[in-house]
Structure formats: C-alpha cells, structure tokens
Design a protein around this motif. Structure first.
Motif, PDB file in Angstrom:
ATOM      1  N   GLN A  75      41.048 -48.939  23.526  1.00 17.49           N
ATOM      2  CA  GLN A  75      42.251 -48.510  22.814  1.00 17.49           C
ATOM      3  C   GLN A  75      42.176 -48.877  21.331  1.00 17.49           C
ATOM      4  O   GLN A  75      41.415 -49.769  20.934  1.00 17.49           O
ATOM      5  N   GLU A  76      42.981 -48.211  20.519  1.00 15.63           N
ATOM      6  CA  GLU A  76      43.023 -48.536  19.088  1.00 15.63           C
ATOM      7  C   GLU A  76      43.466 -49.982  18.859  1.00 15.63           C
ATOM      8  O   GLU A  76      43.059 -50.619  17.885  1.00 15.63           O
ATOM      9  N   SER A  77      44.267 -50.505  19.744  1.00 12.37           N
ATOM     10  CA  SER A  77      44.760 -51.876  19.619  1.00 12.37           C
ATOM     11  C   SER A  77      43.683 -52.909  19.940  1.00 12.37           C
ATOM     12  O   SER A  77      43.875 -54.100  19.721  1.00 12.37           O
ATOM     13  N   GLY A  78      42.534 -52.466  20.459  1.00 13.15           N
ATOM     14  CA  GLY A  78      41.476 -53.378  20.878  1.00 13.15           C
ATOM     15  C   GLY A  78      41.459 -53.622  22.372  1.00 13.15           C
ATOM     16  O   GLY A  78      40.491 -54.181  22.908  1.00 13.15           O
ATOM     17  N   LYS A  79      42.499 -53.227  23.062  1.00 11.30           N
ATOM     18  CA  LYS A  79      42.556 -53.418  24.503  1.00 11.30           C
ATOM     19  C   LYS A  79      41.495 -52.558  25.192  1.00 11.30           C
ATOM     20  O   LYS A  79      41.243 -51.416  24.800  1.00 11.30           O
ATOM     21  N   VAL A  80      40.875 -53.113  26.227  1.00 17.61           N
ATOM     22  CA  VAL A  80      39.862 -52.391  26.989  1.00 17.61           C
ATOM     23  C   VAL A  80      40.348 -52.230  28.429  1.00 17.61           C
ATOM     24  O   VAL A  80      40.758 -53.211  29.069  1.00 17.61           O
ATOM     25  N   LEU A  81      40.304 -51.005  28.929  1.00 18.12           N
ATOM     26  CA  LEU A  81      40.630 -50.706  30.324  1.00 18.12           C
ATOM     27  C   LEU A  81      39.322 -50.543  31.079  1.00 18.12           C
ATOM     28  O   LEU A  81      38.391 -49.889  30.587  1.00 18.12           O
ATOM     29  N   CYS A  82      39.270 -51.098  32.280  1.00 18.33           N
ATOM     30  CA  CYS A  82      38.009 -51.104  33.033  1.00 18.33           C
ATOM     31  C   CYS A  82      38.271 -50.725  34.483  1.00 18.33           C
ATOM     32  O   CYS A  82      39.255 -51.166  35.095  1.00 18.33           O
ATOM     33  N   ALA A  83      37.382 -49.896  35.058  1.00 18.54           N
ATOM     34  CA  ALA A  83      37.430 -49.572  36.487  1.00 18.54           C
ATOM     35  C   ALA A  83      36.007 -49.341  36.963  1.00 18.54           C
ATOM     36  O   ALA A  83      35.160 -48.816  36.220  1.00 18.54           O
ATOM     37  N   CYS A  84      35.738 -49.747  38.209  1.00 17.85           N
ATOM     38  CA  CYS A  84      34.385 -49.578  38.728  1.00 17.85           C
ATOM     39  C   CYS A  84      34.405 -49.340  40.231  1.00 17.85           C
ATOM     40  O   CYS A  84      35.397 -49.603  40.916  1.00 17.85           O
ATOM     41  N   GLN A  85      33.272 -48.823  40.729  1.00 16.97           N
ATOM     42  CA  GLN A  85      33.112 -48.595  42.160  1.00 16.97           C
ATOM     43  C   GLN A  85      31.628 -48.707  42.495  1.00 16.97           C
ATOM     44  O   GLN A  85      30.774 -48.249  41.729  1.00 16.97           O
ATOM     45  N   VAL A  86      31.336 -49.324  43.643  1.00 15.33           N
ATOM     46  CA  VAL A  86      29.956 -49.419  44.124  1.00 15.33           C
ATOM     47  C   VAL A  86      29.879 -48.744  45.483  1.00 15.33           C
ATOM     48  O   VAL A  86      30.899 -48.591  46.171  1.00 15.33           O
ATOM     49  N   PRO A  87      28.693 -48.305  45.878  1.00 12.29           N
ATOM     50  CA  PRO A  87      28.570 -47.616  47.167  1.00 12.29           C
ATOM     51  C   PRO A  87      28.961 -48.525  48.334  1.00 12.29           C
ATOM     52  O   PRO A  87      28.812 -49.745  48.268  1.00 12.29           O
ATOM     53  N   LYS A  88      29.485 -47.918  49.371  1.00 14.97           N
ATOM     54  CA  LYS A  88      29.808 -48.685  50.569  1.00 14.97           C
ATOM     55  C   LYS A  88      28.538 -49.303  51.148  1.00 14.97           C
ATOM     56  O   LYS A  88      27.493 -48.651  51.217  1.00 14.97           O
ATOM     57  N   GLY A  89      28.652 -50.558  51.570  1.00 15.86           N
ATOM     58  CA  GLY A  89      27.494 -51.251  52.128  1.00 15.86           C
ATOM     59  C   GLY A  89      26.593 -51.876  51.079  1.00 15.86           C
ATOM     60  O   GLY A  89      25.578 -52.507  51.421  1.00 15.86           O
ATOM     61  N   PHE A  90      26.924 -51.715  49.813  1.00 20.01           N
ATOM     62  CA  PHE A  90      26.127 -52.303  48.737  1.00 20.01           C
ATOM     63  C   PHE A  90      26.290 -53.819  48.794  1.00 20.01           C
ATOM     64  O   PHE A  90      27.407 -54.341  48.811  1.00 20.01           O
ATOM     65  N   SER A  91      25.178 -54.574  48.848  1.00 19.92           N
ATOM     66  CA  SER A  91      25.266 -56.004  49.118  1.00 19.92           C
ATOM     67  C   SER A  91      24.963 -56.889  47.921  1.00 19.92           C
ATOM     68  O   SER A  91      25.199 -58.107  47.977  1.00 19.92           O
ATOM     69  N   ALA A  92      24.407 -56.336  46.857  1.00 16.08           N
ATOM     70  CA  ALA A  92      24.009 -57.180  45.726  1.00 16.08           C
ATOM     71  C   ALA A  92      25.207 -57.874  45.097  1.00 16.08           C
ATOM     72  O   ALA A  92      25.152 -59.050  44.738  1.00 16.08           O
ATOM     73  N   PHE A  93      26.306 -57.131  44.935  1.00  8.51           N
ATOM     74  CA  PHE A  93      27.537 -57.714  44.407  1.00  8.51           C
ATOM     75  C   PHE A  93      28.690 -56.770  44.744  1.00  8.51           C
ATOM     76  O   PHE A  93      28.476 -55.600  45.056  1.00  8.51           O
ATOM     77  N   SER A  94      29.894 -57.299  44.651  1.00  5.62           N
ATOM     78  CA  SER A  94      31.072 -56.469  44.943  1.00  5.62           C
ATOM     79  C   SER A  94      31.640 -55.886  43.658  1.00  5.62           C
ATOM     80  O   SER A  94      31.398 -56.408  42.558  1.00  5.62           O
ATOM     81  N   ALA A  95      32.400 -54.793  43.818  1.00  2.53           N
ATOM     82  CA  ALA A  95      33.074 -54.193  42.665  1.00  2.53           C
ATOM     83  C   ALA A  95      34.044 -55.184  42.035  1.00  2.53           C
ATOM     84  O   ALA A  95      34.197 -55.240  40.803  1.00  2.53           O
ATOM     85  N   ASN A  96      34.709 -55.992  42.889  1.00  2.00           N
ATOM     86  CA  ASN A  96      35.663 -56.976  42.381  1.00  2.00           C
ATOM     87  C   ASN A  96      34.966 -57.993  41.473  1.00  2.00           C
ATOM     88  O   ASN A  96      35.452 -58.312  40.376  1.00  2.00           O
TER      89      ASN A  96
END
Length: 898
Positions: free
Chosen positions: A830-851
């Motif tokens: 955003q112009e204010s400097g705020k950053v919005l973030c969203a992510c998704q990983v494949p189901k069964g992906f074990s290296a790390f979670s989206a959270n």
C-alpha cells in the motif's frame, strides 16, 4: 412537450364535444399537423442523431373517422394510397396488428388480420405484436385502442419480418392506423367508447424518404439543403451518412442533431414557444442546448453559425421573422457554454484522480455564469466524472435560505416604513383596507373559477419616508386602496400576483410586485408605469392562474394534514407549512415509511376523486374552537375566525351530526370550493429536517402527473439496468459501465418519494451485485495474468494491486485451484507502507505449513499472520516490498534445502 393531433379531437372521441359546435358535425377529416416529440410519454429527443429516422419535429399526415368508416375502410384506403397512388411495391411492405393481452382480457385483433389477408397481404407479412407496439395510448388516461402499422423495407428483395419493430433503420414504420375503441380510465381500466373511430398518422419525413428512394430521412430534400448550409456556414467536413461506431468523430450525428433541432427551434419560436424554464419552454431549451453543444464542440462552429441556418428552414417551412430571436438565444447560451467549458476543463485537470466533480465549482458556474446544472452534469459525466449532487443540494438550500432572509429583510424594511406613517394614515382618517373581496370568487357553469375584478380608490401613496399625494412614472411606491382582492401572505400562503389599471388609462398596467398587510392596511408594492395620484379610480386584476394554484395547494395541505392524522393517530402535530403556486410544504412530528407514503397518497386521491365540497364559514372564535376534531396550530387567531371544512357542512359539525372524520381547520387562506380541482397529489420529498420533525414537499395537478410519469420512466430504466446486468457477458468494462450507470440513475427529478426510496434500494442492491461481479472479474483477470507469467513454476511469488486482504486471499485460492501443485504467496504493497500477504501450499506438502510461511514473512515485516497448514494470510509494513520478497524466498529455500 408532445404535440399530437389527437388533442383537438379528444372531445369527439369521448363524446363530450359541445353539440352546438362545428366540431360536433365532423365525420371524416384529413389534416397535416406540426408535431414535436421531446418529452412526456412520446419522447424521441435522445434518439435524434443516433439513427437516421427519428426527429423531435416532424409533420404528421392524418385521416380521421368519427363514427363513420372503421377498420376495413381504413386499411383499404391506406393500402390503395401507398401501393396504388404512390406506387410503393407490395413486397416492400409488412403490416402489424394487435396480438392481444391476456392480463387485460383483450383478445387478439383477428378482424384486422383477416382484413389484410382479404386485401392480398401475404400471411408471413402480417405480424402480431403486444401492447407496447400495437395498442396506442396517448397518456395515462383518454382515448386508446388497438392499432395496425404499415412498415417499409428500404432494401427489398428479402424476407425480414424479424426486423419489424426491432429499431432497424432499414425496416421502419411509415403509417399507424389506430382504431379508437376504448377510453383508459384513471383506475387503469378500459371503458368502451360510445362510437368507434379511426385516427391515423403518417410521418411526412419517412414517407418522403420512401418516395425518393432514400434509406435515410436525412438524405431527402427536406434535409439536404440544411446539410449544405451547415457545411457552408460551419466550414466542417461533409456529411457522409454514417452512424454508430462508423461515425467515430460524431460529425454525422452532429449534422443530424443540428438539422433536426434547428427545424424544431425555428417552428416553435415562429409559433410563439420560446426557450424557457418550465413546461414546453424548458423542453425547447433542452433542444437548443443540445444543438449548441453539437455545433460548437463537435463541428467547431463559430458564434452565430446556428442562427444562419434559419433562412434555410424558413425557405421550406415558416416565416423569416424569427432569425434574430434565435440568434440572441444562441449567443447568450454560447457565451455561458464557452466560459463554463474553460472552468470545467481547468477543474478536471486539478482533481488529482478524483472521480467526483466539486459541487462548489458547479454551483459557482450556475450562479455566476448562469450555466445550466443539467448540462454541466452531462458534460462531466462524459469525462467519466460524477457530480457531487449532495454538495449541490446543500448549496441550493443555503442559497434559498439566504434569499428568504433577504426577502424577509426587504419585507421588514417595508413594514418599518409603513409603521412610521401609520399615525399619519390614521390622522388623515384613512380607513383600513377592506380585503374581503379576496374571498369573493365562485365556480362558473363550465366548472371554472370566476375571479371578478375589484373596483377601488387609491387612499394613500407611500414613497420614500412618508406619504405623498402622487408619484411619477418609474417611481417605486406602496399603494393603499380602500378595498382589494389581493391576498397578503398569511397562514403560510404566498401573496397574490396581478396588476391594476386606472379607469382613465385602462390599457396601462401597473404590475403588483408584493403585497403586505401592515396595521390593517394592505400595501401593494408597485413601480409606477404612469403617474398615480391619491383618489385615482382603479380596477384590480388577479393573476388567476397563480391564485388558483395557491388555492389548490392550500386545500391539498389541509387534506394532507387530516390524512396524516388518520394514518398516524392524533399524536401527530403540524410544525409548519408553506403554500406557493408550484408546490406545498408541510412539517410534522413523525416520519413516513414507503408503505405509509403510498397510503397517504391514496387517501388524498380518494378525497380528490370524490370531488367533495369545501365549506367555509366565519364563526366566533370560542364557538369555532368547540368543533370536534378541529385542527389548530400554535398561533393567535382572529375573532371571529374562518373555519374551513372539507366534505362536511359546518352546521353539521356544530350540531355534532358528522358521521365521518373530516378535515376541519381555522384558516384565513383562500381555498377551493370542490376538491376535484386538485386533480392529483404526489409527495415528491419526505425527509427529516430536525430531530423528530419531518418535511413533506408535494405537488398537485399536472405536476403530479408528470412526477408519476417520470417515476414510471425511471422504474423502466432501473428494470432495464437489472436485465442488462443479469444478462451481461462477464466483461469487466461492461460491468464497470453498468455499475457507474446505477450510481448515476437517480437524480433530482421530481418523482413520488415512495418510488424514489424503492428504486434507490433496488439500485443499491444492483450496485452491490455489480461490485461483487467486478471483484470476481478482477480476481479472475489477476489469476490469468499470473498463470501466464509463471508458467510451469513450482514456486510463485508476486505482487497484486489491491487494498483488500480478501482480494489477495481469493486470488491465491483461485490460482491454487488452477495450479494445484504450486506454492503461492502474493503481496500487496500500500502507499502507506502496509503490506498485505496471503499464501497457499499444496495439500500434503510437508516441508512447512502455509501458516508458518506467512508468519515468518509478516513477523519479519513487523506484523502478524495466521491460518492453516495449507492457507494463511497476514499483514506487515515495509518501505521497500523487495525486502519482503527476499525474506519469503529465504524461508522457502531454507526449508527445501534442509
């Protein structure tokens, strides 16, 4: 403004024609009449110029039968004239007939279909249509009936039955034969007329196009001389006859608009209808503005060019003496248009991306340059900018208050002046003004109100600081007569307007500007048009239209007050009212729902339609206040007082014999004698003006009917928008356009307030739906763009342009749906400097979670995140978005390489 030949013959159709008149002997009539269709039910103004066959002004050729010939003869004569006398090929013609309407219980007009078959028309060229196309009605009420239309195919040699009544420029209606069988009643029902009649209409311009072998009315010799004049005087490119997208520069549309409009303007001005601010004059003003805009902004004409076309119109149609008048109107408006355009352009340049044009600038243009607000709204909308209507309304209200204060100040100064001379008046033995003649009017045998002139004597003249024996021409003064028929502003009713004449100079009018009551004397403010002397004998004449309009509104106000009490209970209180010729205003201690607004209007219309008598009687104040159900307000009443009762004789009220609730008030105003004169009643505004106080603004008569018609038109526009939005292809520009249209559809046009609220609610719902569609389409576009950009990648990191975390999340979800094996993280900075973030990983992906992924990135940005193993979202803050992208890549590579 819709001039139509039927109006003059309406009494014959309805059987109300005076049997002693010449018209009563009419059986067969033919005529040619000038018609203007630019307002009301039959309105072609917006279509003119866009196609090649619509006009605001045209000549209507008609033949009529009043209880003489009917369907068979009318069809046969029309067919003989077209195919025989005019030699039009039969294979170019199609006919339509009324196909019936089940909801109204109207059968299909099979009789007319059989007539056309017997004449020799092929069955596939005889087409049924419904109420919209083949049942002709002039307005809400009046003569009507099924019609059969003859359509002409300009191309020929083909079967184009499907183009009939489809707005095709090549297949157009040329003759309409209306079979007058019914009268549309006020309740919407159809009543059979006492005799069958025929009313036909054929536009000369369309007929000439057929006879001259032209596919466009504008290619005939009725218009080509005008086009030549336009090119000569405007020095613009020649006319090519293009329409729609082919006419990108709008030059050809401008030719058609200007040629049509200059004909309408010239003919109307020649007939004494000038551009103005109300009624037909306002419609003509719209036509003039449209012509000026296209001439100056599209064809780039110089000042005075438009009026140079008048002689060409005159050569064909009318006398030559109106050119200077049109030139004057043109010059006045062009000056405002040019100055206003410069201000508009400068304002648009300085708006810094805003999509709302400042109301303060618009109001300044309106007040200081006389720039029309409706035109200004159109011009800024063409630039993709909306008008700040709330600011405009607020400024208009403030201006109205200032003017009211100014008028009050002027009134007070006049009162003060009169107070100074009161002792002098009394010292001279000048008696108080007898104003009882203001109540002396009656209903004539023809149902019209009769206001008799009042013979009076000038008792005193007030000029400057005191009394004078005489005033000279041009001096402004106050005139006191021994008696007057003029009403002074009291009880919330405007003062009368009118004039007086001297008996020695009956042809010289002295217009009365204001009327004040001061200390028992009625002071008439005038600017002397000749010398006036004390003792002059005069005759006073009311502006009867203005007085009657005030009487209508005043009686309607009493009925409104009564109906509000009936609907809301005795606890509702009047908090103020004002009556003028054009509207009534009523303040009260409640507010109304949509349903209550509808009920109030119905209750009032029932009293109007009942044409109930209005009883007026002067009674001792004590006696009057003892009448059951009497309505009073918090003010001092004279003794004796005038009692106004609607529908119940006052004698019955005094005896307690009234069996129905009635409107009974103490009132010094002037009122109708029968309620039917109100004709109609519409609440056009109801809003809260203070805590616990609402204000109703209402109109009556023709204004009320116009408001209802405007409401019906707007309702159709909203329905059309709903259909178009529902049927719209999933195109982002298209949905954006419809959403913008929904936001601009309701303006300040007077329509029933209940309908305004209903339509506003519907439009808000449509806007919500369109905004949802826009968001979905925008997300889909973002996803497609990302898929194209990141083909065959297992890790996708990118940015999207949005200020909504929900949009970021949905974009991630949709991307993952279409690329299920991919790790996706999207950021929005955003112009204010705020950053919005969203992510998704494949189901069964074990290296790390989206959270964990979202939390790591957002924590690095000083924020937080949350979600599940597969999807997550969060926020943070960063000066440079590249820092966040570097962080998330580091996180992924660390876990993947671990």
């Amino acid at each position: 403004m819709s001039l139509w030949p039927l109006r003059q013959f309406k009494p014959i159709f309805l059987g109300t024609v005076d049997p002693r008149s010449e018209m009563a002997r009419y059986r067969r009539v033919v005529n040619s009449q000038k018609c203007v269709r630019a307002g009301g039910k039959h309105n072609d103004l917006d279509d003119v110029g866009r196609d090649v066959y619509h006009h605001t002004f045209f000549e209507m050729l008609g033949n009529w039968s009043f209880g003489d010939y009917f369907k068979e003869e009318a069809c046969a004569m029309a067919w003989q004239l077209l195919t025989g006398s005019y030699g039009i090929p039969r294979d170019r013609l199609y006919v339509s007939y009324f196909g019936g309407d089940r909801t109204l219980g109207l059968e299909a007009d099979e009789e007319t279909r059989e007539i056309w078959l017997n004449i020799g028309v092929q069955p596939n060229r005889i087409l049924p249509f419904g109420m919209k196309d083949n049942f002709w009605e002039m307005g809400e009420t009046g003569p009507c009936g099924p019609c059969t239309e003859i359509h002409y195919d300009h191309v020929g040699g083909r079967d184009v039955a499907h183009l009939v009544n489809s707005d095709s420029s090549d297949v157009v209606e040329i003759w309409n034969l209306v079979f007058m069988q019914y009268s549309r009643e006020a309740d919407g029902s159809l009543r059979a007329l006492h005799q069958h009649s025929v009313d036909t209409g054929m536009g000369l311009e369309r007929l000439v196009a057929v006879l001259q072998g032209k596919r466009s009315n504008y290619d005939t010799d009725l218009f080509t001389p005008l086009f030549s004049a336009i090119q000569q005087h405007f020095r613009c490119p020649e006319y090519r006859g293009q329409t729609g997208v082919a006419d990108k520069s709008k030059v050809d549309m401008a030719y058609r608009v200007i040629a049509d409009h200059i004909r309408a303007l010239t003919v109307c001005i020649a007939d004494g209808v000038y551009p103005g601010m109300s009624g037909a004059q306002l419609v003509l003003r719209h036509i003039l503005r449209r012509a000026v805009r296209f001439s100056t902004e599209v064809l780039k004409s110089t000042p005075g060019s438009l009026s140079k076309l008048v002689p060409t119109v005159v050569h064909i149609l009318v006398k030559r003496d109106r050119m200077n008048l049109l030139s004057e109107f043109y010059s006045q408006f062009l000056s405002s248009l040019k100055q206003g355009r410069r201000v508009i352009d400068r304002t648009l340049q300085n708006m810094n991306g805003s999509t709302v044009f400042p109301g303060s600038v618009a109001w300044s243009l309106h007040c200081h340059l006389g720039f029309p607000l409706d035109l200004l709204r159109l011009m800024v909308e063409e630039k993709g900018v909306a008008m700040d209507t709330e600011a405009l309304d607020r400024l208009a209200l403030e201006n109205k208050k200032v003017r009211a204060q100014t008028q009050a100040s002027e009134h007070d100064s006049c009162v003060d002046l009169d107070v100074k001379v009161l002792p002098e008046l009394q010292g001279l033995g000048i008696t108080y003004t007898n104003d009882l003649p203001k109540y002396q009017y009656s209903l004539g045998q023809d149902g019209r109100y009769v206001f008799l002139p009042c013979h009076a004597t000038i008792q005193a003249l007030i000029c400057g600081q005191g009394l004078v024996p005489e005033v000279e021409k041009g001096q402004r003064c106050g005139v006191i007569f021994d008696k007057t028929c003029f009403y002074t502003e009291q009880g919330g009713q405007d003062h009368d307007q009118g004039y007086f004449t001297q008996e020695i100079l009956p042809d010289v009018l002295f217009p009365v500007e204001q009327v004040h009551l001061v200390g028992g004397y009625v002071v008439h403010q005038v600017t002397a048009t000749e010398r006036l002397k004390r003792g002059d004998q005069v005759q006073l004449f009311l502006d009867e239209g203005q007085r009657l309009a005030c009487m209508v509104k005043h009686t309607a106000t009493h009925i409104l007050n009564h109906c509000l009490r009936q609907l809301l209970g005795d606890g509702v209180e009047q908090r103020g009212s004002h009556v003028s010729a054009d509207h009534l205003r009523f303040d009260f201690s409640r507010s109304l729902s949509i349903q209550q607004l509808q009920e109030i209007e119905k209750m009032i219309r029932d009293i109007i339609e009942g044409n109930e008598p209005v009883y007026i009687e002067e009674l001792p104040l004590k006696v009057a206040k003892g009448i059951p159900g009497l309505r009073t307000v918090d003010e001092v009443y004279p003794d004796p007082a005038r009692v106004v009762s609607v529908g119940v004789p006052i004698a019955d009220l005094l005896k307690g014999h009234n069996n129905k609730p009635a409107s009974v008030e103490l009132c010094c105003g002037t009122h109708l004698l029968m309620t039917g004169e109100i004709q109609d009643f519409v609440v056009v505004s109801e809003r809260q003006i203070a805590k616990g106080v609402s204000r109703i603004v209402a109109v009556t008569g023709a204004q009320a009917k116009e408001a209802r018609e405007a409401g019906r038109v707007l309702e159709c526009e909203v329905d059309s928008l709903r259909v178009r939005l529902t049927a719209a292809s999933p195109s982002l520009p298209g949905i954006h356009r419809l959403s913008k249209e929904a936001g601009l559809l309701i303006d300040n046009t007077a329509i029933p307030q209940w309908q305004r609220r209903e339509l506003s609610n519907q439009l808000k719902s449509l806007q919500r739906s369109s905004n949802t569609m826009i968001r979905k389409l925008e997300i889909a576009e973002k996803v497609q763009s990302l898929l194209k950009k990141h083909t065959n990648r297992s890790l996708v990191v990118d940015t999207v342009d949005t200020d909504s975390i929900s949009v970021v999340m949905k974009t991630v979800n949709q991307y993952s749906d279409q690329a299920p094996g991919v790790m996706v993280m999207l950021l929005s900075h955003q112009e204010s400097g705020k950053v919005l973030c969203a992510c998704q990983v494949p189901k069964g992906f074990s290296a790390f979670s989206a959270n964990d992924w979202a939390l790591a990135v957002c924590a690095h940005l000083g924020g937080n995140a949350g979600g599940s193993d597969t999807v997550a979202k969060g926020t943070g803050s960063a000066v440079d978005i590249a820092e966040a992208i570097h962080c998330l890549f580091q996180y992924v590579y660390f876990y993947l390489n671990e």
